[in-house]
Scaffold this motif. Sequence first.
Motif, PDB file in Angstrom:
ATOM      1  N   ALA A   8      -1.519   6.192  12.810  1.00 36.76           N
ATOM      2  CA  ALA A   8      -1.844   6.279  11.594  1.00 36.76           C
ATOM      3  C   ALA A   8      -1.536   7.918  11.186  1.00 36.76           C
ATOM      4  N   TYR A   9      -2.315   8.674  12.039  1.00 33.29           N
ATOM      5  CA  TYR A   9      -2.060  10.262  11.934  1.00 33.29           C
ATOM      6  C   TYR A   9      -0.939  10.785  12.156  1.00 33.29           C
ATOM      7  N   VAL A  10      -0.097  10.293  13.416  1.00 35.30           N
ATOM      8  CA  VAL A  10       1.108  10.501  13.698  1.00 35.30           C
ATOM      9  C   VAL A  10       2.197  10.381  12.471  1.00 35.30           C
ATOM     10  N   LEU A  11       2.066   9.122  11.872  1.00 36.05           N
ATOM     11  CA  LEU A  11       2.935   8.850  10.653  1.00 36.05           C
ATOM     12  C   LEU A  11       2.634   9.475   9.675  1.00 36.05           C
ATOM     13  N   TYR A  12       1.454  10.056   9.453  1.00 32.69           N
ATOM     14  CA  TYR A  12       0.936  11.021   8.287  1.00 32.69           C
ATOM     15  C   TYR A  12       1.726  12.144   8.492  1.00 32.69           C
ATOM     16  N   LEU A  13       1.636  12.836   9.599  1.00 32.39           N
ATOM     17  CA  LEU A  13       2.145  13.868   9.658  1.00 32.39           C
ATOM     18  C   LEU A  13       3.814  14.071   9.519  1.00 32.39           C
ATOM     19  N   ILE A  14       4.167  12.747   9.853  1.00 32.97           N
ATOM     20  CA  ILE A  14       5.973  12.653   9.626  1.00 32.97           C
ATOM     21  C   ILE A  14       6.226  12.504   8.091  1.00 32.97           C
ATOM     22  N   PHE A  15       5.514  11.871   7.380  1.00 34.92           N
ATOM     23  CA  PHE A  15       5.975  11.224   6.036  1.00 34.92           C
ATOM     24  C   PHE A  15       5.241  11.895   5.095  1.00 34.92           C
ATOM     25  N   ALA A  16       4.112  12.563   5.103  1.00 32.80           N
ATOM     26  CA  ALA A  16       3.216  13.188   4.135  1.00 32.80           C
ATOM     27  C   ALA A  16       3.031  14.855   4.146  1.00 32.80           C
ATOM     28  N   LEU A  70       0.887  -1.334   0.109  1.00 35.85           N
ATOM     29  CA  LEU A  70       0.172   0.171   0.068  1.00 35.85           C
ATOM     30  C   LEU A  70       0.804   1.284   0.044  1.00 35.85           C
ATOM     31  N   ALA A  71       1.921   1.203   0.737  1.00 35.77           N
ATOM     32  CA  ALA A  71       2.711   2.263   0.860  1.00 35.77           C
ATOM     33  C   ALA A  71       3.497   2.871  -0.927  1.00 35.77           C
ATOM     34  N   VAL A  72       3.800   1.679  -1.505  1.00 32.50           N
ATOM     35  CA  VAL A  72       4.305   1.878  -2.815  1.00 32.50           C
ATOM     36  C   VAL A  72       3.159   2.104  -3.791  1.00 32.50           C
ATOM     37  N   LEU A  73       2.261   1.438  -3.720  1.00 27.85           N
ATOM     38  CA  LEU A  73       1.179   1.316  -5.036  1.00 27.85           C
ATOM     39  C   LEU A  73       0.171   2.473  -4.607  1.00 27.85           C
ATOM     40  N   LEU A  74      -0.092   2.816  -3.345  1.00 25.75           N
ATOM     41  CA  LEU A  74      -1.504   3.877  -3.046  1.00 25.75           C
ATOM     42  C   LEU A  74      -0.810   5.191  -2.550  1.00 25.75           C
ATOM     43  N   LEU A  75       0.117   5.034  -1.765  1.00 24.78           N
ATOM     44  CA  LEU A  75       0.477   6.332  -1.202  1.00 24.78           C
ATOM     45  C   LEU A  75       2.002   6.925  -1.909  1.00 24.78           C
ATOM     46  N   GLY A  76       2.583   6.199  -2.618  1.00 24.04           N
ATOM     47  CA  GLY A  76       3.476   6.634  -3.187  1.00 24.04           C
ATOM     48  C   GLY A  76       4.608   7.127  -2.339  1.00 24.04           C
ATOM     49  N   GLN A  77       5.046   6.042  -1.184  1.00 22.94           N
ATOM     50  CA  GLN A  77       5.853   6.149  -0.222  1.00 22.94           C
ATOM     51  C   GLN A  77       7.004   5.062  -0.476  1.00 22.94           C
ATOM     52  N   PRO A  78       8.218   5.459  -0.092  1.00 25.88           N
ATOM     53  CA  PRO A  78       9.022   4.236  -0.250  1.00 25.88           C
ATOM     54  C   PRO A  78       8.603   3.016   0.724  1.00 25.88           C
ATOM     55  N   TRP A  79       9.251   1.857   0.113  1.00 30.91           N
ATOM     56  CA  TRP A  79       8.934   0.570   0.784  1.00 30.91           C
ATOM     57  C   TRP A  79       8.932   0.366   2.484  1.00 30.91           C
ATOM     58  N   TRP A  80       9.996   1.068   2.706  1.00 31.14           N
ATOM     59  CA  TRP A  80      10.349   1.017   4.121  1.00 31.14           C
ATOM     60  C   TRP A  80       9.334   1.967   5.150  1.00 31.14           C
ATOM     61  N   VAL A  81       8.779   2.689   4.391  1.00 32.46           N
ATOM     62  CA  VAL A  81       7.836   3.535   5.100  1.00 32.46           C
ATOM     63  C   VAL A  81       6.608   2.482   5.263  1.00 32.46           C
ATOM     64  N   GLY A  82       6.367   1.300   4.410  1.00 35.79           N
ATOM     65  CA  GLY A  82       5.352   0.599   4.611  1.00 35.79           C
ATOM     66  C   GLY A  82       5.809  -0.464   5.560  1.00 35.79           C
ATOM     67  N   VAL A  83       6.999  -0.856   5.704  1.00 34.47           N
ATOM     68  CA  VAL A  83       7.453  -1.727   6.734  1.00 34.47           C
ATOM     69  C   VAL A  83       7.085  -0.994   8.173  1.00 34.47           C
ATOM     70  N   LEU A  84       7.476   0.356   8.420  1.00 31.44           N
ATOM     71  CA  LEU A  84       7.044   1.126   9.572  1.00 31.44           C
ATOM     72  C   LEU A  84       5.676   1.225   9.835  1.00 31.44           C
ATOM     73  N   LEU A  85       4.950   1.365   8.713  1.00 28.94           N
ATOM     74  CA  LEU A  85       3.477   1.404   8.900  1.00 28.94           C
ATOM     75  C   LEU A  85       3.170  -0.154   9.495  1.00 28.94           C
ATOM     76  N   GLY A  86       3.305  -1.098   8.998  1.00 24.53           N
ATOM     77  CA  GLY A  86       2.978  -2.369   9.221  1.00 24.53           C
ATOM     78  C   GLY A  86       3.332  -2.656  10.939  1.00 24.53           C
ATOM     79  N   LEU A  87       4.607  -2.375  11.160  1.00 18.24           N
ATOM     80  CA  LEU A  87       5.027  -3.057  12.321  1.00 18.24           C
ATOM     81  C   LEU A  87       4.168  -2.053  13.489  1.00 18.24           C
ATOM     82  N   ALA A  88       4.270  -0.753  13.249  1.00  7.01           N
ATOM     83  CA  ALA A  88       3.673   0.356  14.183  1.00  7.01           C
ATOM     84  C   ALA A  88       2.096  -0.127  14.254  1.00  7.01           C
ATOM     85  N   LEU A  89       1.487  -0.366  13.144  1.00  4.16           N
ATOM     86  CA  LEU A  89      -0.054  -0.827  13.332  1.00  4.16           C
ATOM     87  C   LEU A  89      -0.323  -2.252  13.909  1.00  4.16           C
TER      88      LEU A  89
END
Length: 331
Positions: free
Chosen positions: A323-331, A257-276
Amino acid sequence: MNEEARPPRERPAERSRRQPPRNRSEFQAQLDSGLSEFEAQLRDARKHFDDAQERINARTGRNLLFAILFGLILGLSMLASLIFVKQLFLLVALVLMGFVAVELAGALRYAGRDVPRVASVLGVLVVLPLSYFFPPVGQWWGITAAIAFVTLWRLVEGLSASHRVPRRDLLKDLGAGALIQLYVSMLGSFAVVLLSHEGGEWWVLTFLVIVVSTDVGAYATGLTFGRHPMAPRISPKKTWEGFAGAAAAAVIAGVLLAVLLLGQPWWVGVLLGLALVITATVGDLTESLIKRDLGIKDISSWLPGHGGFLDRLDSILPSAVVAYVLYLIFA
């Protein structure tokens, strides 16, 4: 006799139609036997299905078939609202959070706390729109106003003889009313605030899909390989094997989802997954702890296979904050 005098020859098909069927009783017996055998096979298949369902329900603690069906309905409604008109998600959130407030207030009342249900629902209905249209000031003013409103409602009720209780119990009632606003209104409002931002609907969709993936991964691996309980006193069904499956599913979903939907690097997706996966697990255990302290199995019985709306949203509520905190950091 000449050819003209001979009667016309009957065709075999015509002759068979005119003749009565032979061995009708034997054919009927075979038909009845075939139907009986088919019905026996259906009953046997149904029994095997019911036995399998009971084993799965015993392992998971819920009716998994109904749970999957309702989960699909809920997921599709959220998905449609986020993709087409994101303001519709606010309406969906209002309905869900309103039901959760009623459920939690009813569970607290069952445990002896006099919590005003109407005031609790009104608090939710005020906080979420303020959080969406006036973030972030409206969010915090709304939560403060909701807690004050529920507290004042209970104090006014306490003036009547039917609701008058000792001061110690009154303070517990006020704390229970504030708990609903902090647990339901405040945590839920972060998803609405995230929705209000530019492109926030895709982040909401991402964290919802990841949380659902953790649930699916936990049940699949826990049901198959679960041997070591994670917190047996709080939630006996939750295992470390299930947590490992949830983490793997969350990371995979997060990267995609980070790569295909959010346009973020793959490692952001790893952080999202682990945090959530952590917040989803904590949310699930928190709701189990609340039910354990209240002495109930489910917050409510409104939803077949789920218990109640809070049983479906317990992992989502704390995950919205992260999710909101990560949005503020990365987006």
